[in-house]
Design a protein around this motif. Sequence first.
Motif, mmCIF file in Angstrom:
data_model
loop_
_atom_site.group_PDB
_atom_site.id
_atom_site.type_symbol
_atom_site.label_atom_id
_atom_site.label_comp_id
_atom_site.label_asym_id
_atom_site.label_seq_id
_atom_site.Cartn_x
_atom_site.Cartn_y
_atom_site.Cartn_z
ATOM 1 N N ARG A 186 0.832 -1.215 0.000
ATOM 2 C CA ARG A 186 0.000 0.000 0.000
ATOM 3 C C ARG A 186 0.863 1.261 0.000
ATOM 4 O O ARG A 186 0.549 2.247 -0.679
ATOM 5 C CB ARG A 186 -0.918 0.004 1.222
ATOM 6 N N THR A 187 1.950 1.221 0.747
ATOM 7 C CA THR A 187 2.812 2.394 0.860
ATOM 8 C C THR A 187 3.545 2.696 -0.439
ATOM 9 O O THR A 187 3.679 3.861 -0.837
ATOM 10 C CB THR A 187 3.840 2.188 1.997
ATOM 11 N N THR A 188 4.017 1.659 -1.106
ATOM 12 C CA THR A 188 4.825 1.842 -2.327
ATOM 13 C C THR A 188 4.009 1.844 -3.609
ATOM 14 O O THR A 188 4.504 2.264 -4.654
ATOM 15 C CB THR A 188 5.884 0.730 -2.426
ATOM 16 N N GLY A 189 2.783 1.320 -3.538
ATOM 17 C CA GLY A 189 1.969 1.216 -4.749
ATOM 18 C C GLY A 189 2.274 -0.015 -5.576
ATOM 19 O O GLY A 189 1.779 -0.161 -6.692
ATOM 20 N N LEU A 190 3.082 -0.923 -5.017
ATOM 21 C CA LEU A 190 3.425 -2.163 -5.710
ATOM 22 C C LEU A 190 2.408 -3.251 -5.369
ATOM 23 O O LEU A 190 1.704 -3.158 -4.362
ATOM 24 C CB LEU A 190 4.821 -2.637 -5.299
ATOM 25 N N SER A 191 2.356 -4.295 -6.184
ATOM 26 C CA SER A 191 1.528 -5.448 -5.843
ATOM 27 C C SER A 191 2.232 -6.249 -4.753
ATOM 28 O O SER A 191 3.455 -6.156 -4.581
ATOM 29 C CB SER A 191 1.311 -6.337 -7.070
ATOM 30 N N ARG A 192 1.466 -7.041 -4.013
ATOM 31 C CA ARG A 192 2.077 -7.869 -2.973
ATOM 32 C C ARG A 192 3.044 -8.871 -3.588
ATOM 33 O O ARG A 192 4.091 -9.187 -2.996
ATOM 34 C CB ARG A 192 0.992 -8.606 -2.174
ATOM 35 N N GLN A 193 2.724 -9.392 -4.783
ATOM 36 C CA GLN A 193 3.612 -10.347 -5.437
ATOM 37 C C GLN A 193 4.965 -9.697 -5.743
ATOM 38 O O GLN A 193 6.017 -10.317 -5.559
ATOM 39 C CB GLN A 193 2.971 -10.862 -6.722
ATOM 40 N N THR A 194 4.933 -8.440 -6.191
ATOM 41 C CA THR A 194 6.183 -7.741 -6.484
ATOM 42 C C THR A 194 6.980 -7.488 -5.205
ATOM 43 O O THR A 194 8.203 -7.626 -5.186
ATOM 44 C CB THR A 194 5.892 -6.402 -7.192
ATOM 45 N N VAL A 195 6.279 -7.145 -4.139
ATOM 46 C CA VAL A 195 6.959 -6.920 -2.863
ATOM 47 C C VAL A 195 7.639 -8.206 -2.395
ATOM 48 O O VAL A 195 8.788 -8.192 -1.966
ATOM 49 C CB VAL A 195 5.974 -6.423 -1.785
ATOM 50 N N TYR A 196 6.914 -9.335 -2.500
ATOM 51 C CA TYR A 196 7.511 -10.615 -2.122
ATOM 52 C C TYR A 196 8.757 -10.895 -2.964
ATOM 53 O O TYR A 196 9.771 -11.371 -2.463
ATOM 54 C CB TYR A 196 6.502 -11.744 -2.316
ATOM 55 N N ARG A 197 8.673 -10.607 -4.276
ATOM 56 C CA ARG A 197 9.792 -10.896 -5.169
ATOM 57 C C ARG A 197 11.025 -10.081 -4.764
ATOM 58 O O ARG A 197 12.147 -10.600 -4.732
ATOM 59 C CB ARG A 197 9.406 -10.582 -6.615
ATOM 60 N N ILE A 198 10.823 -8.825 -4.445
ATOM 61 C CA ILE A 198 11.937 -7.973 -4.038
ATOM 62 C C ILE A 198 12.495 -8.427 -2.695
ATOM 63 O O ILE A 198 13.720 -8.481 -2.491
ATOM 64 C CB ILE A 198 11.492 -6.501 -3.972
ATOM 65 N N LYS A 199 11.596 -8.767 -1.747
ATOM 66 C CA LYS A 199 12.045 -9.200 -0.423
ATOM 67 C C LYS A 199 12.889 -10.463 -0.501
ATOM 68 O O LYS A 199 13.916 -10.584 0.170
ATOM 69 C CB LYS A 199 10.831 -9.467 0.474
ATOM 70 N N GLU A 200 12.435 -11.419 -1.314
ATOM 71 C CA GLU A 200 13.106 -12.708 -1.373
ATOM 72 C C GLU A 200 14.423 -12.657 -2.128
ATOM 73 O O GLU A 200 15.327 -13.445 -1.856
ATOM 74 C CB GLU A 200 12.181 -13.742 -2.019
#
Length: 220
Positions: A186-200
């Motif tokens: 929500r903060t970055t405007g990214l999808s959760r899938q994209t956030v997971y990809r960056i985190k991992e």
Amino acid sequence: MATFLYARVSTTEQTLHHQRTQAEASGFTFDHVIADHGVSGVTVKMRDRPEGKRLFDMLRAGDTLVVRWIDRLGRNYEDVTDTIREFMRRGVTVRTIINGMVFDGQTKDPMAAAVRDALIGFMAAMGQAQAEATKEAQRAGIAAAKAKVVEGVPAYRGRKPSFSGLHVKQVRELEAKGMGVSEIARTTGLSRQTVYRIKEDPAGAETALATWNLMGEPAV
């Protein structure tokens, strides 16, 4: 007693609609449908997924949990076997759509229990092995494609990133502050899938940006 469908949607081909339709065609009806989207079954344990955690909180003795196959629970041997055994200890029956497998803790016969546990272990190990084989094949294919050069430009660059270098930095900073995936999205405007990809794989995300010459560029 309630019946739950749990779906893990990790690719565009594994839609919730497809998994639910397949379950209903096999004769299942559901009181609850719970799904995690864009979550790795290899690196993210069932209890650590947003909806997986909710499922743990909701299941009660006498309930039935339906999954397309064991790999929807995950592709990590230890996590999957621990998850199923925990559900069985609670008095939950786990059923698969494919092959019509049924796992519960009702049997008191040690031989039957041993066969059941061996089958659970085999299916969980197969799921992890398939994931590892797929990843290795992808790595080999990408390496081979990168080795081919067309007019001085690598033939393979992968999918163009939908995030920027700033996004990668933001995700890592917000994660360090203890912020969850949904809140980061929500903060970055990214999808959760994209956030997971960056985190991992933050290094992989930066490599993808560099390959497309997008370091520092705004996301598209």
